[in-house]
Design a protein around this motif. Structure first.
Motif, PDB file in Angstrom:
ATOM      1  N   PRO A 318       0.810  -1.226   0.000  1.00 24.94           N
ATOM      2  CA  PRO A 318       0.000   0.000   0.000  1.00 24.94           C
ATOM      3  C   PRO A 318       0.837   1.267   0.000  1.00 24.94           C
ATOM      4  N   VAL A 319       2.114   1.161   0.353  1.00 25.25           N
ATOM      5  CA  VAL A 319       2.957   2.336   0.514  1.00 25.25           C
ATOM      6  C   VAL A 319       3.569   2.783  -0.812  1.00 25.25           C
ATOM      7  N   ILE A 320       3.797   1.852  -1.731  1.00 25.42           N
ATOM      8  CA  ILE A 320       4.511   2.161  -2.973  1.00 25.42           C
ATOM      9  C   ILE A 320       3.830   3.274  -3.777  1.00 25.42           C
ATOM     10  N   PRO A 321       2.506   3.270  -3.951  1.00 21.98           N
ATOM     11  CA  PRO A 321       1.898   4.378  -4.713  1.00 21.98           C
ATOM     12  C   PRO A 321       2.111   5.742  -4.089  1.00 21.98           C
ATOM     13  N   ILE A 322       1.951   5.850  -2.760  1.00 17.95           N
ATOM     14  CA  ILE A 322       2.116   7.158  -2.127  1.00 17.95           C
ATOM     15  C   ILE A 322       3.588   7.571  -2.131  1.00 17.95           C
ATOM     16  N   ALA A 323       4.491   6.604  -1.971  1.00 12.62           N
ATOM     17  CA  ALA A 323       5.914   6.924  -2.066  1.00 12.62           C
ATOM     18  C   ALA A 323       6.261   7.392  -3.468  1.00 12.62           C
ATOM     19  N   ALA A 324       5.691   6.731  -4.472  1.00  9.53           N
ATOM     20  CA  ALA A 324       5.958   7.109  -5.864  1.00  9.53           C
ATOM     21  C   ALA A 324       5.550   8.555  -6.114  1.00  9.53           C
ATOM     22  N   PHE A 325       4.407   8.977  -5.568  1.00  6.27           N
ATOM     23  CA  PHE A 325       3.971  10.359  -5.750  1.00  6.27           C
ATOM     24  C   PHE A 325       4.913  11.339  -5.059  1.00  6.27           C
ATOM     25  N   PHE A 326       5.247  11.066  -3.799  1.00  3.92           N
ATOM     26  CA  PHE A 326       6.057  12.028  -3.068  1.00  3.92           C
ATOM     27  C   PHE A 326       7.496  12.074  -3.567  1.00  3.92           C
ATOM     28  N   TYR A 327       7.988  10.981  -4.131  1.00  5.84           N
ATOM     29  CA  TYR A 327       9.322  11.025  -4.733  1.00  5.84           C
ATOM     30  C   TYR A 327       9.356  11.981  -5.932  1.00  5.84           C
ATOM     31  N   LEU A 328       8.209  12.208  -6.551  1.00  2.11           N
ATOM     32  CA  LEU A 328       8.159  13.174  -7.656  1.00  2.11           C
ATOM     33  C   LEU A 328       8.447  14.591  -7.173  1.00  2.11           C
ATOM     34  N   GLY A 329       8.319  14.815  -5.877  1.00  2.19           N
ATOM     35  CA  GLY A 329       8.622  16.123  -5.341  1.00  2.19           C
ATOM     36  C   GLY A 329      10.104  16.417  -5.280  1.00  2.19           C
ATOM     37  N   ASP A 330      10.917  15.389  -5.489  1.00  4.91           N
ATOM     38  CA  ASP A 330      12.364  15.579  -5.424  1.00  4.91           C
ATOM     39  C   ASP A 330      12.980  15.110  -6.735  1.00  4.91           C
ATOM     40  N   SER A 331      14.020  14.296  -6.658  1.00  2.47           N
ATOM     41  CA  SER A 331      14.741  13.869  -7.860  1.00  2.47           C
ATOM     42  C   SER A 331      13.922  12.916  -8.727  1.00  2.47           C
ATOM     43  N   GLY A 332      12.890  12.303  -8.171  1.00  2.12           N
ATOM     44  CA  GLY A 332      12.063  11.373  -8.937  1.00  2.12           C
ATOM     45  C   GLY A 332      11.417  12.024 -10.141  1.00  2.12           C
ATOM     46  N   PHE A 333      11.069  13.299 -10.029  1.00  3.54           N
ATOM     47  CA  PHE A 333      10.422  13.983 -11.152  1.00  3.54           C
ATOM     48  C   PHE A 333      11.363  14.053 -12.352  1.00  3.54           C
ATOM     49  N   PHE A 334      12.615  14.403 -12.107  1.00  2.00           N
ATOM     50  CA  PHE A 334      13.580  14.493 -13.198  1.00  2.00           C
ATOM     51  C   PHE A 334      13.854  13.113 -13.790  1.00  2.00           C
ATOM     52  N   ALA A 335      13.866  12.077 -12.940  1.00  2.23           N
ATOM     53  CA  ALA A 335      14.104  10.720 -13.435  1.00  2.23           C
ATOM     54  C   ALA A 335      12.938  10.241 -14.296  1.00  2.23           C
ATOM     55  N   MET A 336      11.720  10.659 -13.951  1.00  3.93           N
ATOM     56  CA  MET A 336      10.543  10.207 -14.684  1.00  3.93           C
ATOM     57  C   MET A 336      10.322  10.999 -15.973  1.00  3.93           C
ATOM     58  N   PHE A 337      10.413  12.317 -15.859  1.00 11.06           N
ATOM     59  CA  PHE A 337       9.946  13.166 -16.951  1.00 11.06           C
ATOM     60  C   PHE A 337      11.009  14.094 -17.540  1.00 11.06           C
ATOM     61  N   GLY A 338      12.240  14.036 -17.007  1.00  9.59           N
ATOM     62  CA  GLY A 338      13.307  14.863 -17.548  1.00  9.59           C
ATOM     63  C   GLY A 338      13.247  16.293 -17.030  1.00  9.59           C
ATOM     64  N   GLU A 339      13.940  17.186 -17.711  1.00 10.59           N
ATOM     65  CA  GLU A 339      14.050  18.585 -17.278  1.00 10.59           C
ATOM     66  C   GLU A 339      12.825  19.386 -17.739  1.00 10.59           C
ATOM     67  N   LYS A 340      11.704  19.154 -17.078  1.00 15.06           N
ATOM     68  CA  LYS A 340      10.470  19.845 -17.437  1.00 15.06           C
ATOM     69  C   LYS A 340      10.154  21.008 -16.510  1.00 15.06           C
ATOM     70  N   LEU A 341      10.978  21.212 -15.491  1.00 16.63           N
ATOM     71  CA  LEU A 341      10.805  22.335 -14.585  1.00 16.63           C
ATOM     72  C   LEU A 341      11.737  23.467 -14.997  1.00 16.63           C
ATOM     73  N   PRO A 342      11.546  24.682 -14.477  1.00 11.90           N
ATOM     74  CA  PRO A 342      12.450  25.787 -14.814  1.00 11.90           C
ATOM     75  C   PRO A 342      13.914  25.410 -14.564  1.00 11.90           C
ATOM     76  N   GLU A 343      14.800  26.043 -15.290  1.00 12.58           N
ATOM     77  CA  GLU A 343      16.221  25.652 -15.294  1.00 12.58           C
ATOM     78  C   GLU A 343      16.857  25.704 -13.917  1.00 12.58           C
ATOM     79  N   ILE A 344      16.465  26.668 -13.091  1.00 11.82           N
ATOM     80  CA  ILE A 344      17.087  26.807 -11.773  1.00 11.82           C
ATOM     81  C   ILE A 344      16.380  25.973 -10.707  1.00 11.82           C
TER      82      ILE A 344
END
Length: 469
Positions: A318-344
């Protein structure tokens, strides 16, 4: 320099608030997390396939991040099964019953031992060591397994990890970012650590005793595998002689004690220390299984490992889905979707914390509250350490405006970040204590949230008073 927040930042924050609300009201958050991941994926990639595949890839990322914890928990559970089924655990814990005769002594005894061991080796290996030895004693004298998990969690992942007086990893990160000596942060943190520790542990213990008296206590136990109660397993206690059980009951704690010695001598910490404990548990499990089951030892050893992994994934599932979401708040987002946030950008969570600090007025009260809030926000990714460099930088910014208080503000942000993200109220971060005690990590998070928030509020007031005077 702070850039304007994007739609991704606001959507992420919206879902964080929704998830927290669901958790407070004891509602399952799996579907919310999946919807949040899909939404963020759609915003990042602007494609349907990117959104859908992002869900699966985020699960893989979360599992990779959690795999070490899953392994150590599964292995310790496998060892505990053979110890319980052979009756060795009964002899092993007998000496400790002289010291832990009441639930109160068990709660505070487990907590203090956990805190001391965690200062030297960090909490994850400490949970495995202490849970294997002291948990059976605590439950025998009437302390619920969830109560033992609370004690290990608050003292280990809370007090010990947020202060980090021995290893000094946390104060080094925050001190470097703030541009001050490590000793300054550690000295400033002492009254705050004491305040936070006393408020959280005392309030958690009082709430536990109150709920037990009122009949509103929720054990939150995770059901054991049904195979553990079969007649064949009940007969396992007859497979070893009494003398053999006595010898093994001495060997097991001695082996773990030797692990502690090795950690000191070889300076093993964190993952290395956990690996040593895990390897020792595997060898002990195999040895005891071969001795107790003789010709069937090969098959039984495999079965115990299967039992351990079944339990581990039952807890983590049950924890993996919520962990997957919150990891997107850090380096997980870049690993999943690349450099889609502002450069800085340094990650969604850090961006939100930095934006908050940038737009608030500067005085002692606001600075203290902001550092606590920013620290808590950066802890939402569940690591506790990823954002504490940011709080050091913000402490430097505020202290320049105030003319003082940099060490206290830095220590406050460090405490807030690690108490939230290091493993007291983020469900996947507190899994080690929950799994060792056989309780739901979500129930443990709910049990901790009120004491931790109360502790943060009181500690923030104390920090503001220190800065002001």
């Amino acid at each position: 320099m702070v850039f304007e927040l994007t739609a991704i930042h606001f959507i992420y924050l919206f879902f964080v608030l929704v998830i927290i609300g669901f958790m407070i009201f004891r509602k399952d958050t799996t579907l919310i997390c999946i919807a949040a991941i899909a939404t963020l994926g759609a915003l990042a990639t602007l494609t349907i396939e990117g959104s859908i595949s992002g869900i699966f890839n985020s699960f893989i990322y979360a599992i990779k991040e959690l795999l070490g914890t899953i392994l150590i928990i599964s292995i310790i559970v496998a060892l505990s099964r053979i110890l319980i089924r052979t009756g060795i655990n009964e002899l092993m814990v007998a000496p400790f019953t002289a010291f832990m005769k009441t639930p109160a002594l068990a709660f505070w005894g487990i907590g203090i031992v956990m805190m001391v061991v965690s200062w030297f080796f960090w909490p994850s290996p400490a949970v495995a060591l202490i849970g294997a030895v002291l948990l059976p004693v605590a439950t025998r004298v009437g302390l619920p397994a969830l109560g033992a998990a609370v004690a290990m969690n608050l003292f280990g992942h809370g007090i010990a990890l947020s202060s980090d007086f021995i290893i000094q990893g946390a104060p080094k990160l925050t001190a470097d970012a703030a541009g001050i000596p490590v000793s300054a942060v550690m000295q400033a943190s002492i009254p705050l650590v004491i305040t936070m520790g006393l408020v959280t542990t005392l309030s958690a213990y009082w709430m536990m005793r109150r709920d037990m008296r009122n009949g509103t206590w929720r054990d939150g136990l995770v059901e054991a595998d049904s195979k553990s109660s079969t007649a064949e397993d009940k007969n396992d206690k007859d497979h070893l002689s009494k003398n053999a059980k006595r010898v093994l009951a001495v060997i097991v704690p001695i082996c773990f004690a030797l692990d502690v010695v090795a950690m000191f001598l070889l300076n093993l910490q964190g993952g290395d220390a956990t690996a040593l404990v895990g390897g020792t548990a595997i060898l002990l499990m195999v040895m005891i299984t071969m001795l107790s089951h003789h010709g069937a030892g090969l098959e039984k050893a495999t079965q115990y490992l299967i039992d351990g992994f079944l339990f581990g994934f039952k807890v983590f599932g049950p924890v993996i889905p919520i962990a997957a979401f919150f990891y997107l708040g850090d380096s997980g987002f870049f690993a999943m979707f690349g450099e889609k946030l502002p450069e800085i950008s340094t990650g969604i969570v850090n961006d939100l914390g930095l934006a908050l600090a940038h737009y608030v007025p500067v005085n002692e009260t606001v600075s203290g509250i902001t550092l606590a809030v920013v620290g808590a926000i950066t802890g939402l990714d569940g690591s506790g350490f990823s954002g504490i460099s940011l709080v050091g930088s913000i402490a430097l910014l505020f202290s320049n405006a105030l003319g003082s208080g940099i060490a206290t503000l830095t220590a406050l942000g460090q405490i807030a970040g690690i108490w939230v993200g290091g493993g007291t109220i983020i469900p996947w971060a507190l899994i080690p204590a929950a799994a060792i005690c056989g309780v739901s990590p979500f129930e443990l998070a709910r049990r901790n949230i009120k004491p931790v928030l109360l502790g943060l509020a009181v500690t923030t007031v104390v920090a503001i008073l220190i800065i002001s005077f």
